[in-house]
Design a protein around this motif. Sequence first.
Motif, mmCIF file in Angstrom:
data_model
loop_
_atom_site.group_PDB
_atom_site.id
_atom_site.type_symbol
_atom_site.label_atom_id
_atom_site.label_comp_id
_atom_site.label_asym_id
_atom_site.label_seq_id
_atom_site.Cartn_x
_atom_site.Cartn_y
_atom_site.Cartn_z
ATOM 1 N N ARG A 179 85.417 -11.468 43.706
ATOM 2 C CA ARG A 179 84.944 -12.751 42.622
ATOM 3 C C ARG A 179 85.359 -13.459 41.710
ATOM 4 N NH1 ARG A 179 78.248 -14.041 44.798
ATOM 5 N NH2 ARG A 179 78.502 -14.490 46.906
ATOM 6 N N PHE A 180 85.240 -15.133 41.162
ATOM 7 C CA PHE A 180 86.035 -14.779 39.609
ATOM 8 C C PHE A 180 84.796 -15.617 38.778
ATOM 9 C CE2 PHE A 180 88.371 -17.331 36.355
ATOM 10 C CZ PHE A 180 88.864 -16.187 36.016
ATOM 11 N N SER A 181 84.659 -15.424 37.492
ATOM 12 C CA SER A 181 83.906 -15.807 36.763
ATOM 13 C C SER A 181 84.300 -16.765 35.899
ATOM 14 C CB SER A 181 82.580 -14.775 35.867
ATOM 15 O OG SER A 181 81.341 -15.375 35.221
ATOM 16 N N LEU A 182 83.353 -17.936 36.290
ATOM 17 C CA LEU A 182 83.876 -19.683 35.638
ATOM 18 C C LEU A 182 83.320 -19.954 34.758
ATOM 19 C CD1 LEU A 182 85.409 -21.999 38.554
ATOM 20 C CD2 LEU A 182 87.148 -20.853 37.313
ATOM 21 N N PRO A 183 83.780 -20.248 33.258
ATOM 22 C CA PRO A 183 82.796 -20.725 32.292
ATOM 23 C C PRO A 183 81.632 -21.732 32.888
ATOM 24 C CG PRO A 183 85.125 -20.803 31.514
ATOM 25 C CD PRO A 183 84.974 -20.296 33.188
ATOM 26 N N MET A 184 80.783 -21.815 33.060
ATOM 27 C CA MET A 184 79.423 -22.725 32.969
ATOM 28 C C MET A 184 79.345 -23.041 35.066
ATOM 29 S SD MET A 184 79.993 -25.112 29.613
ATOM 30 C CE MET A 184 81.738 -25.490 29.446
ATOM 31 N N ALA A 185 80.537 -22.486 35.509
ATOM 32 C CA ALA A 185 80.057 -22.787 36.316
ATOM 33 C C ALA A 185 79.831 -21.561 37.388
ATOM 34 C CB ALA A 185 81.575 -23.626 37.480
ATOM 35 N N GLY A 186 79.620 -20.712 36.939
ATOM 36 C CA GLY A 186 79.267 -19.200 37.617
ATOM 37 C C GLY A 186 80.425 -18.369 38.349
ATOM 38 N N GLN A 187 79.971 -18.180 39.939
ATOM 39 C CA GLN A 187 81.019 -17.161 40.853
ATOM 40 C C GLN A 187 81.771 -18.085 41.110
ATOM 41 O OE1 GLN A 187 82.030 -13.843 39.691
ATOM 42 N NE2 GLN A 187 80.256 -13.500 37.841
ATOM 43 N N VAL A 188 82.812 -17.707 41.815
ATOM 44 C CA VAL A 188 83.793 -18.220 42.578
ATOM 45 C C VAL A 188 84.466 -17.544 43.675
ATOM 46 C CG1 VAL A 188 85.019 -19.048 41.433
ATOM 47 C CG2 VAL A 188 85.618 -20.085 43.424
ATOM 48 N N GLU A 189 84.373 -17.185 45.134
ATOM 49 C CA GLU A 189 85.016 -16.706 45.553
ATOM 50 C C GLU A 189 86.434 -16.925 45.441
ATOM 51 O OE1 GLU A 189 85.507 -13.697 48.202
ATOM 52 O OE2 GLU A 189 83.216 -14.040 47.210
ATOM 53 N N LEU A 190 87.076 -15.800 44.689
ATOM 54 C CA LEU A 190 89.034 -16.441 45.145
ATOM 55 C C LEU A 190 89.357 -15.210 46.051
ATOM 56 C CD1 LEU A 190 89.359 -17.371 41.509
ATOM 57 C CD2 LEU A 190 88.881 -18.451 43.166
ATOM 58 N N GLY A 191 89.074 -14.349 46.278
ATOM 59 C CA GLY A 191 89.825 -12.601 47.246
ATOM 60 C C GLY A 191 90.174 -13.348 48.494
ATOM 61 N N GLY A 192 91.090 -13.442 49.101
ATOM 62 C CA GLY A 192 91.236 -13.394 50.404
ATOM 63 C C GLY A 192 92.619 -14.855 50.687
ATOM 64 N N LEU A 193 92.060 -15.405 49.227
ATOM 65 C CA LEU A 193 92.557 -16.913 49.271
ATOM 66 C C LEU A 193 94.336 -17.747 48.405
ATOM 67 C CD1 LEU A 193 89.201 -19.378 48.105
ATOM 68 C CD2 LEU A 193 90.318 -18.183 50.226
ATOM 69 N N THR A 194 94.581 -18.090 49.388
ATOM 70 C CA THR A 194 96.018 -18.172 48.366
ATOM 71 C C THR A 194 95.685 -19.398 47.260
ATOM 72 O OG1 THR A 194 96.692 -20.704 49.698
ATOM 73 C CG2 THR A 194 96.903 -19.028 51.105
ATOM 74 N N VAL A 195 97.231 -19.285 46.956
ATOM 75 C CA VAL A 195 96.970 -19.836 45.323
ATOM 76 C C VAL A 195 95.754 -21.244 45.587
ATOM 77 C CG1 VAL A 195 98.468 -20.878 43.384
ATOM 78 C CG2 VAL A 195 98.834 -18.344 44.345
ATOM 79 N N ASP A 196 97.200 -21.907 46.162
ATOM 80 C CA ASP A 196 96.414 -23.635 46.650
ATOM 81 C C ASP A 196 95.122 -23.634 46.957
ATOM 82 O OD1 ASP A 196 98.622 -24.348 45.859
ATOM 83 O OD2 ASP A 196 99.631 -24.442 47.911
ATOM 84 N N GLU A 197 94.735 -22.649 47.742
ATOM 85 C CA GLU A 197 93.126 -22.490 48.631
ATOM 86 C C GLU A 197 92.688 -21.830 47.240
ATOM 87 O OE1 GLU A 197 94.512 -21.331 53.275
ATOM 88 O OE2 GLU A 197 93.643 -18.995 51.546
ATOM 89 N N ALA A 198 92.289 -21.017 46.159
ATOM 90 C CA ALA A 198 91.745 -21.024 44.962
ATOM 91 C C ALA A 198 91.431 -21.960 43.781
ATOM 92 C CB ALA A 198 92.836 -19.537 44.496
ATOM 93 N N GLN A 199 92.583 -22.853 43.895
ATOM 94 C CA GLN A 199 92.510 -24.478 43.563
ATOM 95 C C GLN A 199 91.996 -24.715 43.727
ATOM 96 O OE1 GLN A 199 96.643 -23.050 41.143
ATOM 97 N NE2 GLN A 199 96.829 -25.110 42.404
ATOM 98 N N GLY A 200 91.612 -24.995 45.124
ATOM 99 C CA GLY A 200 90.872 -25.634 45.805
ATOM 100 C C GLY A 200 89.412 -25.612 45.602
ATOM 101 N N ALA A 201 89.018 -24.237 45.718
ATOM 102 C CA ALA A 201 87.523 -23.643 45.674
ATOM 103 C C ALA A 201 87.111 -24.134 44.418
ATOM 104 C CB ALA A 201 87.258 -22.023 45.856
#
Length: 221
Positions: A49-71
């Motif tokens: 997971r990655f911590s986004l300012p004001m948005a909390g944790q978002v799951e990025l592990g295992g995603l492609t860059v395009d998929e991560a941008q969508g998440a």
Amino acid sequence: MCLALSHQSVRAEPGEPSPYRLSPGDRVAITLPLHPELNATGPIGPDGRFSLPMAGQVELGGLTVDEAQGAISAALHEARLVANARPSLAVEKFGGTVFVGGEVRNPGQVELTGPLNPLQAIISAGGLLGTARSKRIAVIRPTVSGPGNVYTMNVRSFVKTGDPQGNIVLHAGDIVFVPKSGIAEVNLWLDQHINGIIPDALHFNVNLGDGNNQTSAIVTP
């Protein structure tokens, strides 16, 4: 738990190597040109997971860059921060490793400092020994939660012709194995280095078949 690998003769589409997938330890930079206050830089945590300012944790592990941008865009929308965010994500530092074993000069871990294919990983491990079976390199991608894959690669063909089927993008945790003699050697190496030294390890039964094939893996409790 036993991981059984059953052979399927499925070829990858030429010119379409699998994209890099983000892994824990990767340091990423997220940029929103119209909302710079939401820009963020930092590592992906051990849980993926990655911590986004004001948005909390978002799951990025295992995603492609395009998929991560969508998440990231979805997370910002759900947090009612940006309705239609178009973030860009860049990997500043790769934090994962792959393991290279078998008939190479310096077997061991190789750091992912960028997108890496099996030949590049083998060169980082000192190159092939004279006893290597260069037409039969195995890339083993373990998984404990669902289907996984074993790929085979002809290094000699890749060097001579640039065969796109050899341009596999390695993921963190992949095992690149260079056998001396075929499937018996692969199974023996896995048993000695994976199953034999890790308690309750997954047990691999690998059937590489002929040609550049993909093998599917099914986890059985």
